[in-house]
Structures are given as C-alpha cells and as structure tokens.
Design an enzyme around this catalytic site. Sequence first.
Site, PDB file in Angstrom:
ATOM      1  N   HIS A   1      48.675   8.611  -5.159  1.00 43.39           N
ATOM      2  CA  HIS A   1      47.441   9.404  -5.236  1.00 43.39           C
ATOM      3  C   HIS A   1      46.367   8.584  -4.520  1.00 43.39           C
ATOM      4  O   HIS A   1      45.701   7.743  -5.124  1.00 43.39           O
ATOM      5  CB  HIS A   1      47.078   9.643  -6.707  1.00 43.39           C
ATOM      6  CG  HIS A   1      45.872  10.524  -6.893  1.00 43.39           C
ATOM      7  ND1 HIS A   1      45.950  11.892  -6.956  1.00 43.39           N
ATOM      8  CD2 HIS A   1      44.560  10.239  -7.027  1.00 43.39           C
ATOM      9  CE1 HIS A   1      44.740  12.401  -7.122  1.00 43.39           C
ATOM     10  NE2 HIS A   1      43.872  11.413  -7.171  1.00 43.39           N
TER      11      HIS A   1
ATOM     12  N   ASP B   1      40.184   7.744  -4.923  1.00 41.81           N
ATOM     13  CA  ASP B   1      38.972   8.547  -4.726  1.00 41.81           C
ATOM     14  C   ASP B   1      37.993   7.788  -3.835  1.00 41.81           C
ATOM     15  O   ASP B   1      38.235   6.639  -3.464  1.00 41.81           O
ATOM     16  CB  ASP B   1      38.336   8.918  -6.084  1.00 41.81           C
ATOM     17  CG  ASP B   1      37.861   7.688  -6.846  1.00 41.81           C
ATOM     18  OD1 ASP B   1      38.476   6.615  -6.673  1.00 41.81           O
ATOM     19  OD2 ASP B   1      36.886   7.785  -7.618  1.00 41.81           O
TER      20      ASP B   1
ATOM     21  N   ASP C   1      56.429   9.595  -8.733  1.00 42.05           N
ATOM     22  CA  ASP C   1      56.032   9.269  -7.361  1.00 42.05           C
ATOM     23  C   ASP C   1      55.600  10.563  -6.691  1.00 42.05           C
ATOM     24  O   ASP C   1      56.318  11.141  -5.871  1.00 42.05           O
ATOM     25  CB  ASP C   1      57.182   8.606  -6.597  1.00 42.05           C
ATOM     26  CG  ASP C   1      56.748   8.220  -5.182  1.00 42.05           C
ATOM     27  OD1 ASP C   1      55.523   8.233  -4.909  1.00 42.05           O
ATOM     28  OD2 ASP C   1      57.623   7.925  -4.346  1.00 42.05           O
TER      29      ASP C   1
ATOM     30  N   GLU D   1      48.244   6.441  -8.819  1.00 39.42           N
ATOM     31  CA  GLU D   1      47.060   6.189  -8.005  1.00 39.42           C
ATOM     32  C   GLU D   1      47.049   4.708  -7.601  1.00 39.42           C
ATOM     33  O   GLU D   1      47.807   3.903  -8.150  1.00 39.42           O
ATOM     34  CB  GLU D   1      45.772   6.533  -8.785  1.00 39.42           C
ATOM     35  CG  GLU D   1      44.523   6.489  -7.906  1.00 39.42           C
ATOM     36  CD  GLU D   1      43.297   7.184  -8.514  1.00 39.42           C
ATOM     37  OE1 GLU D   1      43.416   7.756  -9.613  1.00 39.42           O
ATOM     38  OE2 GLU D   1      42.231   7.149  -7.876  1.00 39.42           O
TER      39      GLU D   1
END
Length: 740
Positions: free
Chosen positions: A499, A185, A544, A553
Amino acid sequence: MRPLLALLLLLLLLAASAAAAPASAPVPTIKLNQLGYLPQANKLALVPAGAGSTFEVLANDGGRVVLRGELGPAASWAPAGDTVRVADFSAVHLPGSYRIRVPGQPLSDVFAIQPAAYREAGKAALKAFYFNRSGTALAARHAGAYARPAGHPDDRVLVHASAASATRPAGTVIAAAKGWYDAGDYNKYIASSAISTYTLLAAYEHFPAWFGGLDLNIPESGDAVPDILDEAMWNLEWMLAMQDPEDGGVYHKLTNLRFDAMVQPHEAMREPRYVVAKSTSAALGFAATMATASRVLAAYDQRWPGLSARMLLAAERAWAWAQAHPNVLFKNPADVLTGEYGDARVDDELAWAAAELYITTGKDSYYQAMAPETVSATVPAWDDVRGLAWMSLAHHRTRLSPIADQALIASRIDGLAARLASEWRSSGYRVGMKGAEFVWGSNAVMLNGAMMLVQAYRLNGRRDYLDAAQSGLDYVFGRNALGLSFVTGFGARMPRHPHHRPSLGDKVMAPVPGFVVGGPQPFQQDKAECPPYPSSLPALSYLDHACSYASNEVAINWNAPLVYVLGALSALTPDPGSHAMTAKNHTREELLRQEAVLQFDSFGNEAALAIGLKLVELARADGKAVAIEIRRNGMLLFAHGMRGTTPDHTDWIRRKSNLANRTGHSSWFVHAEVKANGGDIDAMPTFDVREYAAHGGAFPVVVRGTGQVGTITVSGLPGAEDHALVVRALQDYLGVAGEL
Ligand code: G3I
Ligand code: 9MR
C-alpha cells in the site's frame, strides 16, 4: 514471434498478473534469511517438525556437504500456530552460496554467506527515504525507473482552524516545504517524523564509518556531508518549518483534509493542505529530534553555517512550550480524516526530549526533568519513545555529567534486552516477540526490538544479545511464518503490492525497492476494503495486496529501524579474516609478550610519523576508518582522523591512552584482566569511566632501558580490532615477524 511483439505480450501478461489478486507464492518449508548471513553471525533456519532430525548445508556449486547437524527439539510458536525445529549452521563461515537439505523436504532457497551481505539492502532502505521525498522531482539519474515529477510543494499551506493563533489566524498561508511523505500516503506527521529522523541520526552517530561510507546516489551525494545526514536534512528542514516562530509550539501534522487517491504525487495535488493543531507530543518529539540533530550536525557547521545552534534553540523553545502546555493531546478535528497519530500519554516523549537536551547541552536540569528513575525501558514505537532516551544516554554514558546514574542507564538497557533475549531463546521461531506484540507495523516492533538488543550488546558485549538482534533481522527477511522477505526488492519471495501510492501509480511493475511493509497483525482494520485474509493468527494475518494498509503499507518509521539494524549488525558482527579474531583469544601471557616484544631502541618524531602512516595504510586496506594519535611525553607527534570518524573517537583515544599511561599496559590487556576477574569494564571501581576506557586500542611506547615514553592509540573499530591494528603496525615498523 517478432521480439518486439513477444516483449509486448510479456508486458501485458505481467500487467495482468499485477492487477489481479496477489498470486500467493508457495511458502518455503525451510525458512531462512533470504538476504543471507554475515560470515561470523549466528545462523538459524526453521524446519517443520516431523521432518527428520538432521540437516545438511550444501555448497550451491556442486552440492558438497559443508556441514551436517542435528535439528533442535520441536518447539511451538503460538503467534503462527506452528511447531518447528531449528537448524543452527553458525559454524559455516566461509563466504559462498549454499542450500539446506533436510531428508524428505524440498531443498531450501539458495542463500549467501558474505561479508557485505547487508550493504545493498542498507543502501536501499535509506534510499527509500529519498523515494518518499515530498516537494521535489526525482530525476532519472537518481531514481532510475522510479523517476517522477515533483508533488506537494507545500510552499503554500493553510493554518487550520484548530491551529489558529493571534499571529496566525485560520487561513494564514505559511510554507513548510520538503520532508518525507509519511508512508503509503502523502501526508507529513511530526510523530512519525521524529522517531524516524532520530533513528537515522543515531545510526550515523553510533556507526559513522559504516553509514558514512554509503553512497546513495541522491542529489546531494558527493558533497562534504555523508549521504545519510543529507537525507535526514531533507526532513529536518520541513520539521523546522512546523514550529510556530511566535510561541515555539509545533503543529502536529501537515495534511489534506482526507487521504489522496491512489495516484502519483504530482497527480494528487488538487486538495488544499493544512497545518493542524499544535500538540504536546509534537513539541516534545520535535525537541528531542532537534536536540539530537544539533549534536550530530555540529561537525558540519561549514556546510550549514549556524544550523546546529539554530536547531538547539528550536529544541529549547519547543521544550519550553511543552512545559507551559503539558497535556495538549491531539485528536483529529471533525473535518480532518487523515492519520491521527494521537497519543494518550506524553510522559515518554517528555523523558526522551529531556534526555536528548541533557546530552546536547550538558545541563543537569534536563536530567532532573527526565526523572530517570521513574522511566522504564520499552521497545520504541511512534507512540512510545522512552527507549530512545535510554539508547542515547547509553551511547553517551562516558561523557555525561556526574549527576547521571550510570548503573541505572546500564540496568535499563540490559533489563529490556534480557527480557527480549529470554523470549528469543524460548520461542519456537527464535524471535523476541509474543502474539500480543503483533500490532499495526509488527515488523517494526521486531526491528526496534533488535535495535534495543544492539544497544545492550554495545554496552556489555554479551554475544547472545547480538544473536537475538540478528534473529530479528532474519525474521523480517524471511525466517517467518509466511516465508516472505517483508522488504520490497530483496529476497527470493517479497511483497509485490504494498500500500504505497507511488508504487501503485507508476508504470513500473516492481514496487519501489527498500521498503519494509507493516507486516502481519490480527486486527485487519482494512478488511472491509480487502479480499478475505488467509488467517487471523497474529503472524499469518497478512495480505500482499495494495488494499491492505493495515498489513502491507510502508512507513518511514518502520524503515528507520531497518536502516539502523542492517548497519549495526554489519558494523558489529566480527569480521572473519580480520586480525580481531586472533587478538580476541589471546591469553594473558601472550598479551604481555606483545608488550615485551614490541619495544623500541629509540622513539622519535620520524618513528611516530611512520607508524601513524602505516596504521592509516593498514586500515585503508581493510576498508576501515580509524582515528589515530601518537604521543611522546604528552606531546602530540601524529594525529589523523580518517573519513567517517567523529569527535567521539577523539574522546575514546583520550580515555584509552589515559589507561595505558596510568597502568603501563595496553588498554586491551587491562580489558582482558578486568574481564578475567569478573569485573565490569564500564564500571571499574578504581577508574572513573569518564577518564579511563578499558577497551583495546592504546599501546604503551616503551624504550628499552628508559621505560614508557608515550602511547599509540587507535579508535574506530571494536576494541580487539583497534588493538590488533596497532600490533600489526608495530610489528611492521619494528620488523617483528610471526603471529603475536
Ligand atoms: O497497542 C494496541 C493493542 O494494545 C491492542 O490490542 C490493539 C487492538 O486494538 O491495538 C493496538 O493499537 C494499535 C496501534 O496502531 C498500535 O501501534 C491500534 O489499534 C491501531 O489502530 C494503530 O494503528 C496506527 C494506524 O496508523 C491507525 O491509526 C499505526 O500504529 C500507525 O503506524 C498508522 O500510521 C499510519 C498513519 O496514520 C497514516 N499514514 C500511514 C501510517 C502507516 O500505516
Ligand atoms: O492510504 C491510507 C493509509 O496511509 C492509512 O494508513 C490508512 C489508515 O488511516 O488509510 C488509508 O486510506 C484509506 C482510508 O483509510 C479508507 N479509504 C481508503 C483509503 C485508501 O486505501
């Protein structure tokens, strides 16, 4: 087909396979470290039970058998529901590429044994921080195919209602630029930043020569500061801006109200960003990190004038805020949906901040505030940082004030390592982790465990601790139940769909390299958004797939121990062909003979200069960095610190030469004597460890007919190597041929 068309088709095919559900690469039956092994490392592979009882190591060029061995007994490992046997091929030292053969099984992947096995991965794991920089464009000359425009400048950030104060009411605009994106993020959190930045600073503080020698090709490369510290600075600057100048409190995080879409940084900039509530954990994590940074960056005051002092002031102000607000626990305000990093306990943050402030300032009051006897040692994580306090105290133990309980420091580090090593010895997969430790970010649990084992090895030299740490790295690079290297870009099989918004949003097929993914864990918090997991066993519950933030992530606080462990094992694993290997096995008589043979007829300034320069030349030829001091009757005749050495080495020289002066012997001889008599070199009853160090590197200068007139002392390598370097230089200068 025209080449251009063929290329186009190939790209289309690749693009299609990337967008589809992840192709599951076949799990190799023989599992090993796909990054390879250092020549003198412990080397283990896993073989399915029932596959026979012998194995062979084959040279990859031509298939010559270089080792035949018996597999260990079949042993199970509950987290993977698997039973395996261990192939121990530590005896293969020769650099080269190899495979393992077990009758009836497919050959293993090709793997390498080489002295620089972890260098490229170490660089990439550090470069990953650069790739996650907020607020700057990544230029092609640094980022290659991963070049991108700047995202999230954070020069106009709003004070959230939860963070409002008299001088900064809700809606106040402040600047808090730079810093690293936390993970997949684009938000920035003090909790994960603190442990990550500290871990990079500690990596440099503990292994300055190895880390100081890495050129990361970042914008700051080539300046007067090692790249690892330049990279840490990018985040430290942001952290400093997270402190309220008015009261010293620290905002918990800087985020959007909700997570950005899965797009590139510059495409994700429409949401307003906020600093959200101050918290005790943020103030303490900040204080610990700034106290550490103040210490490590003190040597760079020319590059950053006044910064070290400013950081210490910031640390002490944050500490004071936390004293006045001892239990402000963070919870996401109702309108904030980004990562919480809420921590129910702050006693560990308090101990850590107190320890770092004690080490940096020398003030006993901080040691007392830590209440060390009440603090246990655990594997570090973003929400449990007490282990970092012990790690720093252990590193600095010889320079602590008398109030520090040396025995307690040693026993905390050793106690944790002993527990991890015992789990490692008895587990079928030869790793230090049990099923219950497979939580979100399990790979970092493994790596932080390895980092703590390294601390114990540095403290007491017990080889099994180094071997257990090596196993932690092996696990992450492929010796695991999935047979997958969990680090992007490294290994025969690796994650292709982490991620990670930048990896997903860019036009490049392969994800940004150098990132370790979180790894398997059974709770599958993302399962509503993902295809079914293949298993719910702790060590197999992994996808994955870019949907899987709970297992796939990336995160800065997981990469930091990867950086640390890659460097630590490279720096600590004895070097083959190095003189250390012979010096290590010397008998008492042989060491005494060195002292008898390596004597002078006269010893003047010119001799000191020649020997000093010879030492530099030999170290350079070996690619090593050392600090050197040569004295006659206390007077300094030669001193040099090669690039990569630190004030820490000067202190080792002081204490090692004190020992050579006091005993008339080489410090390596004393080391061997103490060990042979079952003593503890770091707790010698007759010598105060603050004044004397029984580690190799100091050699008495003896003039025949006169006696000892001085010392030649080297620091920077393991003691055996420091000693061997001095012996080689003396042999060269005095013309003494042969093995000594
Ligand atoms: O420790 C407990 C364990 O005792 C229990 O058995 C188990 C099952 O409930 O949970 C364990 O706690 C988990 C904890 O991680 C362990 O560290 C929590 O369930 C789990 O929710 C928590 O996950 C955290 C996650 O954010 C969700 O809040 C991760 O630690 C943390 O690394 C992760 O961090 C995120 C940021 O919020 C946002 N940015 C990305 C970053 C990485 O995924
Ligand atoms: O991308 C987010 C990741 O960084 C966090 O670790 C994770 C858990 O907090 O959340 C991810 O964002 C997801 C959100 O929680 C739920 N909707 C989908 C988001 C992207 O996958």
